[in-house]
Design an enzyme around this catalytic site. Sequence first.
Site, PDB file in Angstrom:
ATOM      1  N   ASP A 174       0.677  -0.968  -0.016  1.00  0.00           N
ATOM      2  CA  ASP A 174      -0.057  -0.050   0.709  1.00  0.00           C
ATOM      3  C   ASP A 174       0.934   1.326   0.194  1.00  0.00           C
ATOM      4  O   ASP A 174       1.855   0.970  -0.190  1.00  0.00           O
ATOM      5  CB  ASP A 174      -1.623  -0.244   1.561  1.00  0.00           C
ATOM      6  CG  ASP A 174      -2.244  -0.411   0.919  1.00  0.00           C
ATOM      7  OD1 ASP A 174      -2.913  -1.514   2.021  1.00  0.00           O
ATOM      8  OD2 ASP A 174      -2.628  -0.887   0.458  1.00  0.00           O
ATOM      9  N   LYS A 196      -3.395   3.160  -3.354  1.00  0.00           N
ATOM     10  CA  LYS A 196      -4.708   4.291  -3.293  1.00  0.00           C
ATOM     11  C   LYS A 196      -3.941   5.313  -3.080  1.00  0.00           C
ATOM     12  O   LYS A 196      -4.222   6.113  -1.828  1.00  0.00           O
ATOM     13  CB  LYS A 196      -5.904   4.129  -3.122  1.00  0.00           C
ATOM     14  CG  LYS A 196      -6.336   2.369  -2.545  1.00  0.00           C
ATOM     15  CD  LYS A 196      -8.312   2.021  -2.180  1.00  0.00           C
ATOM     16  CE  LYS A 196      -7.988   0.980  -2.334  1.00  0.00           C
ATOM     17  NZ  LYS A 196      -7.936   0.340  -1.640  1.00  0.00           N
ATOM     18  N   MET A 309      -8.257   9.224   9.289  1.00  0.00           N
ATOM     19  CA  MET A 309      -9.010   9.854   7.875  1.00  0.00           C
ATOM     20  C   MET A 309      -9.429  11.587   7.958  1.00  0.00           C
ATOM     21  O   MET A 309     -10.409  11.027   7.593  1.00  0.00           O
ATOM     22  CB  MET A 309      -9.390   8.879   6.881  1.00  0.00           C
ATOM     23  CG  MET A 309      -8.132   7.357   6.841  1.00  0.00           C
ATOM     24  SD  MET A 309      -9.744   6.112   5.958  1.00  0.00           S
ATOM     25  CE  MET A 309     -10.218   5.747   7.533  1.00  0.00           C
TER      26      MET A 309
HETATM   27  N1  SAH Z   1      -4.501   0.189   8.966  1.00  0.00           N
HETATM   28  C1  SAH Z   1      -4.074   1.617   9.019  1.00  0.00           C
HETATM   29  C2  SAH Z   1      -5.125   2.692   8.768  1.00  0.00           C
HETATM   30  C3  SAH Z   1      -5.235   3.076   7.440  1.00  0.00           C
HETATM   31  S1  SAH Z   1      -6.395   4.431   7.666  1.00  0.00           S
HETATM   32  C4  SAH Z   1      -3.681   1.869  10.996  1.00  0.00           C
HETATM   33  O1  SAH Z   1      -3.864   0.725  11.331  1.00  0.00           O
HETATM   34  O2  SAH Z   1      -2.763   2.236  11.338  1.00  0.00           O
HETATM   35  C5  SAH Z   1      -5.245   5.275   6.598  1.00  0.00           C
HETATM   36  C6  SAH Z   1      -4.957   6.952   8.298  1.00  0.00           C
HETATM   37  O3  SAH Z   1      -4.240   6.774   8.919  1.00  0.00           O
HETATM   38  C7  SAH Z   1      -4.520   7.821   7.419  1.00  0.00           C
HETATM   39  O4  SAH Z   1      -5.565   8.695   6.851  1.00  0.00           O
HETATM   40  C8  SAH Z   1      -4.322   8.377   8.081  1.00  0.00           C
HETATM   41  O5  SAH Z   1      -5.423   9.149   9.654  1.00  0.00           O
HETATM   42  C9  SAH Z   1      -3.973   7.293   9.498  1.00  0.00           C
HETATM   43  N2  SAH Z   1      -2.536   7.266   9.739  1.00  0.00           N
HETATM   44  C10 SAH Z   1      -1.656   6.768   9.486  1.00  0.00           C
HETATM   45  N3  SAH Z   1      -0.415   6.371   9.479  1.00  0.00           N
HETATM   46  C11 SAH Z   1       0.083   7.340   9.958  1.00  0.00           C
HETATM   47  C12 SAH Z   1       0.851   8.522  10.563  1.00  0.00           C
HETATM   48  N4  SAH Z   1       1.859   7.879  10.663  1.00  0.00           N
HETATM   49  N5  SAH Z   1       0.555   9.833  11.535  1.00  0.00           N
HETATM   50  C13 SAH Z   1      -0.523   9.661  11.239  1.00  0.00           C
HETATM   51  N6  SAH Z   1      -1.675   9.475  10.264  1.00  0.00           N
HETATM   52  C14 SAH Z   1      -1.434   8.221  10.239  1.00  0.00           C
END
Ligand code: SAH
Length: 398
Positions: A174, A196, A309
């Site tokens: 991803d 995406k 998000m």
């Molecule tokens: N499965 C992932 C989340 C996917 S949704 C998890 O468990 O973390 C994607 C969202 O995750 C992004 O839009 C943001 O809101 C958040 N996100 C993921 N990594 C991040 C990071 N290093 N810093 C801030 N937000 C993050």
Amino acid sequence: MTDTLILRCSTGGRPVLVMGAVPDAEYWLGALTLRTTLFRGWDAAATVPGVAPMERPRDASSLDEAVAGSVLVIILDEQAPELASVIRAARAANVPIWVPGRPEAGTAEPVLPEKRRPARQTADHPEQTVSATRAAGGTATGFVSLVGAGPGAPDLLTLRGLRTLQRADVVIHDRLVAASLLAHVPPDAERIFVGKRRSNHAVPQEQINQLLLDRAREGKHVVRLKGGDPFIFGRGGEEIEHLMEAGVPFQVVPGVTAASGCAAYAGIPLTHRDHAQSCVFATGHRREGELDLDFDGLVRDGRTLVFYMGLHSLQDLCHGLIKHGMRADMPAALVQQGTTVAQRVVTAPLSALPETVAQSGIRAPTLLIIGEVVGLRDRLAWFEGTREPMAWAENPDR
Ligand code: SAH
């Protein structure tokens, strides 16, 4: 290294070779008499009388001999150092192999299928059988590992995640995966980017599901690498549902989700005896332009709210919460690219956060944290990014 024991048990003069750690072997031998799995020309359910530990073969040829003289090889320990040679010898001598619970990993042909659905995984590293079988020149049904890559810093991947990556034949990854993680994948493994970007829908989910199936059916170990944890806003549930329906075996390797990663690195404990007794993870993603959130249900005293998000809905989220009873001066933080060298944290009272963020030039991905605990950051902040926002796992082919 697992303590491997090679056992031989006799079924009416026809020996069965069992490879396994002692307690497993005893368990399975006991269970064998109860199981109903039947193999063509051999009735496993009927007889497992005397079981005697065999001298662990001292050299390759005595191991080959033991294998060749058996009517069936049962592999319980998929980490056994002898695994590849046992598989090779069994194939050479046409001796069927059975991996209990995973008939597809062996060659013994059950008369009655053990189960229609993929069996539950019990071995430590089930994907190893796929690699070992292939190393021995055979073909096995493939295997899918759904791996959480962690929140950003590449070394926040779990040890199991790393080991799984190192055994990949194919990696499907991803956008939110640190590019340097791909360095752990074997050089000849296929890498497929299906990320995406917000405005640019890359590979649709159905195609990803199909890709997982197709590659696994080629007998490969497919690693589906996803940001954070695969089961938290990661559609991991949908992906394994397809695998399950298709009977493809898989494992799920959890990851550090963005909420834990960002909160820890921002000095914001998500729970705290004095300030927050619960914590809710929610999404600020809009469906058909609408925020699908139960604001009434979200607002509670002593609760931390974390929005994934949420950047593009920030204004609506903050207004909605205040409208439904949250204090306008509740401490709130937006964390950019948490845990990485590009981490930035903007804090403000809830009502002022959208304006503060608009002026800050903050970039995605960001995580929104709201609650009394955010106030602790003033004292507890310990980590600061040092660089410009970074590109995340850009597709090397683009
Ligand atoms: N499965 C992932 C989340 C996917 S949704 C998890 O468990 O973390 C994607 C969202 O995750 C992004 O839009 C943001 O809101 C958040 N996100 C993921 N990594 C991040 C990071 N290093 N810093 C801030 N937000 C993050």
